[in-house]
Design an enzyme around this catalytic site. Structure first.
Site, mmCIF file in Angstrom:
data_model
loop_
_atom_site.group_PDB
_atom_site.id
_atom_site.type_symbol
_atom_site.label_atom_id
_atom_site.label_comp_id
_atom_site.label_asym_id
_atom_site.label_seq_id
_atom_site.Cartn_x
_atom_site.Cartn_y
_atom_site.Cartn_z
ATOM 1 N N GLU A 199 -5.436 -27.883 -13.676
ATOM 2 C CA GLU A 199 -5.357 -28.538 -14.976
ATOM 3 C C GLU A 199 -5.373 -27.484 -16.072
ATOM 4 O OE1 GLU A 199 -7.642 -32.628 -13.533
ATOM 5 O OE2 GLU A 199 -8.371 -31.544 -15.310
ATOM 6 N N TRP B 56 0.640 -26.285 -14.128
ATOM 7 C CA TRP B 56 1.099 -25.319 -13.127
ATOM 8 C C TRP B 56 1.443 -26.013 -11.809
ATOM 9 C CZ3 TRP B 56 1.665 -22.174 -16.761
ATOM 10 C CH2 TRP B 56 0.643 -21.820 -17.639
ATOM 11 N N ILE B 57 2.135 -27.144 -11.889
ATOM 12 C CA ILE B 57 2.416 -27.938 -10.695
ATOM 13 C C ILE B 57 3.793 -27.588 -10.153
ATOM 14 C CG2 ILE B 57 2.520 -30.244 -9.720
ATOM 15 C CD1 ILE B 57 -0.247 -29.339 -10.855
ATOM 16 N N THR C 275 -6.611 -16.243 -7.708
ATOM 17 C CA THR C 275 -6.319 -14.909 -8.223
ATOM 18 C C THR C 275 -6.925 -13.825 -7.329
ATOM 19 O OG1 THR C 275 -8.330 -14.796 -9.570
ATOM 20 C CG2 THR C 275 -6.386 -15.836 -10.577
ATOM 21 N N SER C 276 -6.544 -12.585 -7.596
ATOM 22 C CA SER C 276 -7.101 -11.471 -6.817
ATOM 23 C C SER C 276 -8.618 -11.410 -6.944
ATOM 24 C CB SER C 276 -6.475 -10.149 -7.285
ATOM 25 O OG SER C 276 -5.110 -10.087 -6.921
ATOM 26 N N GLU D 164 -2.691 -19.800 -5.842
ATOM 27 C CA GLU D 164 -3.516 -19.979 -4.628
ATOM 28 C C GLU D 164 -4.779 -19.113 -4.693
ATOM 29 O OE1 GLU D 164 -2.712 -22.002 -1.951
ATOM 30 O OE2 GLU D 164 -0.541 -22.282 -2.021
ATOM 31 N N GLY E 122 -8.246 -23.970 -13.604
ATOM 32 C CA GLY E 122 -7.373 -23.222 -12.726
ATOM 33 C C GLY E 122 -8.169 -22.719 -11.539
ATOM 34 N N GLY F 264 15.769 4.171 -10.686
ATOM 35 C CA GLY F 264 15.877 4.748 -12.025
ATOM 36 C C GLY F 264 16.245 3.686 -13.053
ATOM 37 N N GLY F 265 17.079 4.043 -13.990
ATOM 38 C CA GLY F 265 17.479 3.106 -15.034
ATOM 39 C C GLY F 265 18.159 1.865 -14.505
#
Length: 383
Positions: free
Chosen positions: A130, A159-160, A368-369, A366, A134, A342-343
């Site tokens: 919600e 975040w569904i 956070t860290s 699922e 979270g 690189g670029g």
């Protein structure tokens, strides 16, 4: 392609992986860049994947599913992620809904809903997070009030994944008062019912294939027969889903990282500098070696965690380790792949910038860290 064969996989596991890789390469990958630009929902790709049984991977065979082991499932998710991280998320969330229905639903519920889920005719979603709940899932404010032979649901979900396209949804809602034990219940909701409204689809950094929605529930009437299990017993089922899902998210992160490594190897062999391919420069070759080491270590631990889960052994800590290491590793590998290019790595002429954007969220959803570290630490200290 980097070496993804594994002599410790069974013949069945290898066949599942090869089948998933084939459809990923031939169908999902060919349209991934265009979906990244347009955020188009992958109707055709879902149909192709469903024809091979990959939209019902964890569903029982008698209801049209493939009844795969969790390791076989994770291997397929890894292959989809190597083609398109967003598609892998879409498929994971959908298959997880079928998994929860199979594990906790009644026979009547399974018979009614599983065939459409397993075939991909209905896409599954899980309405848990919600706007203010979270990582702290216990702070859920969506309510379910008993009214005769129905519950009336009200609240906002954020975040569904698949929420805007779902034909089947699980909703976690409070049936008890704040602070009470066994407060939350789990319901099956039909997104076509009055009161289910998609307020918006988020404009995200990456994973544009996976639509992430904000859902408003306003006086949604749900039959009491659509409750999963007993009233007040839904929270544990939601947490179990997250624990299993972390192994699959590890597989997803590994798939994206593997694709980034493959791109870096290919580019390093072709790109000339100082009169020779840059792969022959020691600094570049060492970077590639570091990337390969991280991908392969993450892969082996993911397989270990999935095998523990399939064996019925405790795997909460192992799932968190797999998810934490793989997601942190994948961001580093995708960043290193950009550096090798690189670029050119910074523009969308090459896919590595998409891989980097797609994989970043694996450190967030699922759990956070930081949440993974908290789970690991608690399990260690409780031993």
């Amino acid at each position: 392609m980097s070496n993804v064969s594994n002599p410790f996989l069974s013949e069945q596991e290898t066949l599942i992986r090869e089948s998933a890789r084939k459809v990923a390469v031939e169908v999902i990958a060919t349209t991934a860049a265009e979906r990244d630009r347009t955020s188009a929902w992958p109707h055709r790709e879902i149909e192709a994947v469903a024809e091979l049984g990959f939209m019902g991977m964890l569903a029982p065979q008698e209801h049209g599913g493939s009844n795969l082991s969790y390791l076989e499932y994770c291997l397929a998710i890894e292959e989809f992620a190597a083609a398109d991280g967003g598609f892998a998320t879409l498929a994971h969330v959908h298959n997880s809904a079928a998994h929860v229905l199979r594990s906790h639903g009644t026979q009547a519920q399974i018979s009614q809903y599983m065939p459409d889920l397993a075939s991909g005719r209905h896409i599954g979603a899980f309405l848990l997070s919600e706007p203010h709940a979270g990582s702290d899932t216990a702070a859920i404010q969506t309510t379910a009030r008993r009214d005769g032979d129905h519950y009336v649901l009200n609240g906002s979900k954020q975040w569904i994944s698949n929420g805007s396209e779902a034909g089947f949804a699980f909703v976690v809602a409070a049936t008890g008062a704040p602070g009470t034990r066994n407060r939350f219940s789990l319901f099956i909701v039909d997104p076509k019912d009055p009161g289910y409204q998609c307020l918006r689809v988020e404009n995200k950094l990456g994973q544009h294939t996976a639509h992430t929605a904000q859902i408003q529930l306003t006086d949604v009437r749900v039959p009491t027969a659509n409750m999963i299990g007993e009233e007040g017993r839904g929270y544990g089922k939601a947490l179990a889903l997250l624990s299993d899902g972390r192994i699959a998210i590890a597989a997803l992160a590994i798939g994206v990282a593997r694709a980034a490594l493959d791109s870096a190897i290919s580019y390093a062999k072709e790109r000339q500098a100082y009169g020779k391919p840059i792969a022959e420069l020691q600094a570049v070759s060492f970077d590639l070696a570091d990337m390969a080491m991280q991908v392969e270590v993450a892969e082996q631990y993911m397989i270990y965690a999935a095998r523990r889960r399939d064996a019925g052994l405790s795997s909460e800590k192992e799932a968190s380790i797999a998810k934490l290491y793989a997601s942190e590793m994948a961001e580093q590998v995708c960043s290193a792949a950009i550096q090798v290019h690189g670029g050119y790595g910074y523009v969308n002429d090459f896919p590595v910038e998409r891989y980097y954007r797609d994989v970043r969220v694996t450190k967030i959803y699922e759990g956070t860290s930081h949440i993974q570290k908290l789970i690991i630490a608690r399990r260690l200290l409780a031993a």
